[in-house]
Design an enzyme around this catalytic site. Structure first.
Site, short mmCIF file in Angstrom:
data_model
loop_
_atom_site.label_atom_id
_atom_site.label_comp_id
_atom_site.label_asym_id
_atom_site.label_seq_id
_atom_site.Cartn_x
_atom_site.Cartn_y
_atom_site.Cartn_z
CD GLU A 218 -2.32 -15.28 -11.51
OE1 GLU A 218 -3.21 -15.54 -12.35
OE2 GLU A 218 -2.55 -14.79 -10.40
CG ASP A 243 -14.52 -6.21 -2.10
OD1 ASP A 243 -14.92 -5.12 -2.59
OD2 ASP A 243 -13.36 -6.63 -2.21
#
Length: 313
Positions: A218, A243
């Protein structure tokens, strides 16, 4: 012996697997002359697989690593393995293989007894050529140069998602390619089963489906940090696309990503403005993949076989 053009090409670059078929044909017509070429090809594949295993055994990604960087690194390893096998005696694997199969190496002689012991080497050579072809296909299976397989398999799901979001198939496929390095890397369960998660969808508190916990990279305050996160797991790729499309269409955060048609730039920046990814280069990477020769060729291939919609529609 002069090998056919495709076979000769396959000895100099890793990007063309068609040379395997040419090598096998050469082995059938003149097996002994084809042996050096097959042995070197086998050595290059073995070397690349060894490099791949060493990469995977490393501690982890560096701060500057990215999916695009990893793809180029893999391509470099592939080409380096080919170059090593073609220079001099290479790593010696090809030389050893030629001796085992009854062929003479440079600076060596072949006795009558050696020839007698190698009565069945032609059959073994054909097997080696077949094994090399299979190993090479496995190694290259999901590299960017095999974008066509990735696109062909996922285009129907991408079309459905693109229509829901009002964007191009090319844009949706480009994001999936970025998140998974053309299907090569997806979050996996401890038993090795894939999550079929093609968009890096994390499993938040509202997610009640299957999950998988894996390390991730990240960006926090512009710096890359290693974290462990839970990602959603799906039974098949179609569920992942559905989704993903529902999330982007229904969440107000991503309103700026909708209805851009063929404007991949607007779509990509809309995702980033909504906070889809922490990577500061996320939008640029999607745009680069969408406009890449690999993507264009894959989409052109779909139009030629008529198995997917025209991405420009």
């Amino acid at each position: 012996m002069t090998l056919p053009g495709d076979a000769a090409k396959s000895l100099n670059t890793w990007t063309d697997l068609s040379g395997f078929q040419a090598l096998r044909q050469s082995a059938q017509s003149d097996a002994k002359s084809a042996l050096p070429a097959v042995a070197k090809q086998f050595e290059s594949i073995f070397t690349q697989m060894m490099l791949k295993s060493m990469r995977e055994a490393s501690p982890g990604d560096g701060l500057g690593d990215s999916d695009a960087g990893n793809a180029w690194r893999d391509m470099f390893d592939q080409q380096m393995s080919v170059n090593l096998s073609q220079q001099g005696n290479g790593l010696g694997i090809a030389q050893m293989l030629m001796r085992q199969l009854g062929g003479a190496t440079s600076g060596s002689s072949t006795s009558a007894s050696d020839a007698t012991q190698g009565n069945d080497w032609q059959q073994r050579l054909h097997s080696v050529a077949g094994a090399a072809k299979g190993a090479g296909t496995q190694v290259l299976k999901w590299l960017p140069q095999d974008a066509q397989a990735f696109v062909q398999q996922l285009a129907p799901y991408a079309q459905k998602a693109a229509e829901k979001l009002g964007v191009s198939v090319r844009a949706v496929l480009a994001q999936a390619a970025l998140e998974t390095q053309w299907g090569k890397h997806m979050p996996s369960h401890s038993n090795g089963d894939t999550s079929n998660n093609l968009f890096g969808m994390k499993a938040g508190g509202s997610w009640d489906g299957e999950k998988v916990s894996v390390p991730t990279l990240e960006f926090e305050g512009g710096a890359a940090v290693h974290r462990r996160a839970q990602f959603r797991s799906y039974s098949n790729p179609g569920q992942s696309f559905d989704d993903y499309a529902q999330l982007i269409a229904d969440n107000p955060r991503y309103a700026k990503a909708l209805n851009h048609g063929e404007d991949v730039v607007g779509f990509a920046h809309g995702l980033v403005s909504g906070g889809y990814a922490t990577d500061p280069s996320y939008a640029q990477k999607i745009i680069a993949i969408a406009n890449s020769p690999a993507m264009k060729a894959a989409l052109d291939g779909l139009k030629n076989i008529g198995s997917a919609p025209n991405p420009s529609e």
